[in-house]
Design a protein around this motif. Structure first.
Motif, PDB file in Angstrom:
ATOM      1  N   ALA A 157       0.823  -1.214   0.000  1.00  0.00           N
ATOM      2  CA  ALA A 157       0.000   0.000   0.000  1.00  0.00           C
ATOM      3  C   ALA A 157       0.857   1.263   0.000  1.00  0.00           C
TER       4      ALA A 157
ATOM      5  N   ARG B 199      -1.868   5.846  -3.877  1.00  0.00           N
ATOM      6  CA  ARG B 199      -2.401   6.466  -2.665  1.00  0.00           C
ATOM      7  C   ARG B 199      -3.550   5.629  -2.085  1.00  0.00           C
ATOM      8  N   VAL B 200      -3.177   4.525  -1.450  1.00  0.00           N
ATOM      9  CA  VAL B 200      -4.167   3.636  -0.840  1.00  0.00           C
ATOM     10  C   VAL B 200      -4.564   4.218   0.514  1.00  0.00           C
ATOM     11  N   VAL B 201      -5.825   4.587   0.644  1.00  0.00           N
ATOM     12  CA  VAL B 201      -6.291   5.242   1.870  1.00  0.00           C
ATOM     13  C   VAL B 201      -7.015   4.278   2.806  1.00  0.00           C
TER      14      VAL B 201
ATOM     15  N   SER C  44      -8.948  -0.096   2.974  1.00  0.00           N
ATOM     16  CA  SER C  44      -9.142  -1.371   2.288  1.00  0.00           C
ATOM     17  C   SER C  44     -10.284  -2.152   2.911  1.00  0.00           C
TER      18      SER C  44
ATOM     19  N   CYS D 170      -4.446  -0.154  12.432  1.00  0.00           N
ATOM     20  CA  CYS D 170      -4.211   0.769  11.318  1.00  0.00           C
ATOM     21  C   CYS D 170      -5.005   2.067  11.458  1.00  0.00           C
TER      22      CYS D 170
ATOM     23  N   ALA E 141      -2.773   4.336   5.382  1.00  0.00           N
ATOM     24  CA  ALA E 141      -3.739   3.354   4.869  1.00  0.00           C
ATOM     25  C   ALA E 141      -4.491   2.692   6.017  1.00  0.00           C
TER      26      ALA E 141
END
Length: 344
Positions: A54, A59-61, A63, A96, A104
């Motif tokens: 990620a 730009r993985v914010v 999941s 997280c 992320a």
């Protein structure tokens, strides 16, 4: 069908391939609508592994965690044992969400496992899961893949029991989802799409999320057979899309079930290679469902059989380069955030 045919193929993978590619559209927020975490002999892929992917440029914010029957409890009634996986995923989501591990929010939503053949007994599982992860538990998945070609079974770590969708208890259990505002992730092959359409008609107030664009089963087929499977898939997908309570995940194209052969390539697979192979399938999903009902997903690490994380997202972005800003926003984060109730 002999024993050798049923032997599962080890998960060779290209997880880190293509990390030197430039990131396309790097500011576009990505909510990965479908990924897994597990610890298996063939592959260990846990929170730190996903965070590394990620953080590799896209730009993985956030999941969505989707079940693989990992980390199930080894005690108690069978119907409740999937709670172990919900407990695990919720712990990752909690960690997280602190921001201590980067931006992320991994496992911001959880799709757990339920054996819907158990009928009303599933209600206790759903209630326990909602109490265990009230901010993240959003629905269940029970893979119902029924392969016409037994070659597909070799790539299925948890082969489903035939006839699941038509089993006596399935609809009894399914009605408990809608009663609780939970969704159902449907993992089927293209010839099963009419069954999902019937299910959607019977439960119009329950959201069904079609996994992997309905997988046009092309494994083990020659060109003519694959073309026929593609025609059948398009027809049934378009019909299913007429049900407004059905959403569509665009991903899973790195799995061998499609018969694209990407997992067998020995040379590095670029995002342009992926885009060329995946474009007809992704575009069909968007054409039939529209961006407001489609969501992009990595299906990692499973799609790592065929490609790295960076080229995977580059390919999806390249395929929809002609879409408007609003359409891209829906495809890459908006639809998933709405369906799985994730605040961004």
């Amino acid at each position: 069908m002999n024993k050798a045919t049923l032997t599962t193929v080890p998960m060779t993978h290209k997880l880190h391939e293509g990390r030197n590619e430039p990131i396309l559209d790097p500011d576009l927020a990505v909510l990965d609508a479908h990924h897994h975490l597990f610890d298996r002999p063939a592959l260990k892929y846990l929170m730190e592994d996903y965070l590394r992917d990620a953080g590799s440029g896209h730009r993985v914010v956030a999941s969505v965690y989707v079940e693989t029957r990992a980390f199930a409890w080894t005690h108690g009634p069978d119907v409740l044992r999937p709670l172990g996986e919900v407990e695990f995923a919720n712990a990752v989501g909690t960690l997280c969400a602190t921001g201590a591990y980067g931006p992320a929010r991994v496992c911001a939503a959880i799709v757990g496992y339920a054996d819907l053949r158990e009928g009303d007994a599933v209600a206790a599982l759903l209630d326990r899961a909602m109490a265990m992860a009230p901010d993240r538990f959003r629905g269940v998945r029970q893979p119902c893949l029924e392969f016409r070609n037994p070659d597909g079974l070799r790539y299925a770590p948890n082969p489903p029991s035939p006839g699941t969708l038509d089993s006596t208890g399935f609809r009894q259990a399914f009605r408990h989802l809608g009663m609780r505002g939970l969704s159902f992730d449907a993992a089927v092959l293209h010839h099963q799409l009419p069954q999902i359409a019937v299910l959607a008609d019977a439960f119009p107030n329950t959201t069904i999320v079609l996994n992997h664009i309905g997988i046009a089963e092309g494994i083990g087929l020659h060109a003519t057979g694959r073309a026929e499977a593609m025609r059948e898939w398009r027809k049934e997908l378009q019909d299913l899309a007429r049900r407004p309570n059905v959403m569509c995940k665009l991903g899973g194209l790195g799995m061998p079930f499609w018969g694209l052969g990407l997992e067998d390539r020995t040379e590095p697979t670029s995002y342009l290679d992926l885009a060329a192979a995946w474009k007809p399938y992704v575009e069909a999903g968007i054409e039939f469902f529209g961006p407001a009902r489609c969501m992009m997903s990595s299906n990692y690490p499973v799609d790592g059989r065929s490609c790295g994380f960076v080229p995977l997202w580059n390919a999806l972005k390249h395929i929809v380069a002609g879409c408007s800003f609003e359409e891209k926003a829906a495809l890459f984060h908006g639809t998933a955030a709405r369906v799985y109730r994730i605040a961004l």
